[in-house]
Motif scaffolding. Structure first.
Motif, PDB file in Angstrom:
ATOM      1  N   UNK A  90       0.848  -1.349  -0.252  1.00  0.00           N
ATOM      2  CA  UNK A  90       0.138  -0.499  -0.172  1.00  0.00           C
ATOM      3  C   UNK A  90       0.435   0.941  -0.257  1.00  0.00           C
ATOM      4  N   UNK A  91       2.265   1.454   1.049  1.00  0.00           N
ATOM      5  CA  UNK A  91       2.509   2.688   1.163  1.00  0.00           C
ATOM      6  C   UNK A  91       3.641   2.729  -0.150  1.00  0.00           C
ATOM      7  N   UNK A  92       3.551   1.319  -1.570  1.00  0.00           N
ATOM      8  CA  UNK A  92       4.868   1.201  -2.232  1.00  0.00           C
ATOM      9  C   UNK A  92       4.086   1.291  -3.825  1.00  0.00           C
ATOM     10  N   UNK A  93       2.514   1.555  -3.374  1.00  0.00           N
ATOM     11  CA  UNK A  93       1.563   1.879  -4.691  1.00  0.00           C
ATOM     12  C   UNK A  93       2.019   3.037  -5.802  1.00  0.00           C
ATOM     13  N   UNK A  94       2.766   1.946  -6.821  1.00  0.00           N
ATOM     14  CA  UNK A  94       3.079   2.613  -8.361  1.00  0.00           C
ATOM     15  C   UNK A  94       4.584   2.810  -7.788  1.00  0.00           C
ATOM     16  N   UNK A  95       5.296   1.588  -7.565  1.00  0.00           N
ATOM     17  CA  UNK A  95       6.942   1.834  -7.356  1.00  0.00           C
ATOM     18  C   UNK A  95       7.350   1.404  -8.106  1.00  0.00           C
ATOM     19  N   UNK A  96       6.767   0.557  -9.439  1.00  0.00           N
ATOM     20  CA  UNK A  96       7.622  -0.277 -10.263  1.00  0.00           C
ATOM     21  C   UNK A  96       7.100   0.993 -11.328  1.00  0.00           C
ATOM     22  N   UNK A  97       5.897   1.194 -11.286  1.00  0.00           N
ATOM     23  CA  UNK A  97       6.035   2.413 -12.802  1.00  0.00           C
ATOM     24  C   UNK A  97       7.047   3.649 -12.888  1.00  0.00           C
TER      25      UNK A  97
END
Length: 268
Positions: free
Chosen positions: A192-199
């Motif tokens: 939840x805290x790293x949502x969008x990490x891969x992008x």
């Protein structure tokens, strides 16, 4: 993570294979040490640039926890120990030959230059601008950058290292605060805290490539991509990723412990 992982394949006529060398000598030749030197300052800058200004107590605890954290000399020694005997003498010789070649020296110099704190902002702004223009101006170069990122598994590796570091740090902090959670709940909270990490990792990697290699010819870029995809280069990069990820996870766990000690949650 600096893109400084190449190897020699028989593409440059007249290049003479260098004697087999150690992992430490290879890492010194390709700018790996300079990349490690930027991890600590980069980590601190990322925390400080997060939305909202942390309370002074948190800022002081962060400064205390960062003392000795992500030390480049310590990490380099640990990484080299993990990589010992993972590559053959031939692999090391081919790597040494490439790093000693004109192309290898040039690419390494570009990457080291771009990894300095002074260049960080220019790389972000300049890289974004170049990347926006590439689809219409030079789609072939854009495709080659994407291939280079695929060759070194930049996004997969960045995501794995980021999640492992986050898990280690978060688990240590929750435990120190007296609120330990099962592994699956820790991972759910982390995701939840790293949502969008891969992008974000994919975008940062492409921006960096666009900026660092902006003045290189397509011919040299194709040679560089071939080095990244070659057997010796792939083996070197695979082993480096595993070692780097493990060492940085250990450092993240240690940082989490010191941070909560500094905040007064637990004794050292």
């Amino acid at each position: 993570m600096a893109l400084v992982l190449y190897c020699l394949v028989p593409l440059i006529a007249g290049t003479v294979a260098a004697p087999a060398q150690t992992i430490g000598e290879i890492n010194n030749a390709n700018g790996f040490h300079e990349m490690l030197m930027g991890i600590g300052p980069g980590f601190t800058a990322a925390v400080k640039s997060a939305p909202g200004t942390p309370p002074q107590k948190v800022q002081d605890a962060l400064a205390a926890a960062m003392e000795g954290a992500f030390d480049p000399e310590k990490m380099e020694a640990a990484i080299e120990a993990r990589m010992a005997d993972k590559l053959s003498a031939r692999d090391l010789s081919e790597l040494a030959s490439f790093y000693a070649s004109p192309l290898g020296r040039r690419v390494t110099a570009l990457e080291i230059q771009a990894s300095s704190p002074q260049a960080r902002e220019a790389k972000k702004i300049g890289g974004a601008k170049i990347l926006d223009e590439l689809p219409s101006r030079d789609p072939a170069r854009l495709a080659l950058y994407r291939k280079m990122m695929d060759d070194i598994s930049a996004v997969d590796t960045g995501e794995a290292v980021g999640l492992n570091m986050g898990y280690a740090m978060l688990s240590e902090m929750l435990g120190a605060a007296g609120k330990p959670l099962p592994d699956d709940q820790v991972m759910a909270l982390l995701r939840k805290q790293t949502e969008g990490l891969r992008r974000d990792i994919a975008n940062d990697a492409m921006e960096s490539a666009a900026y660092i290699y902006r003045d290189m010819s397509m011919a040299d870029l194709k040679l560089y991509e071939a080095f990244l995809a070659s057997p010796a280069g792939s083996r070197y990069y695979d082993q480096m990723q595993v070692a780097l990820g493990a060492v940085m996870t250990d450092e993240a766990r240690s940082f989490g412990h010191r941070f909560f000690v500094a905040l007064g949650y637990r004794k050292a």
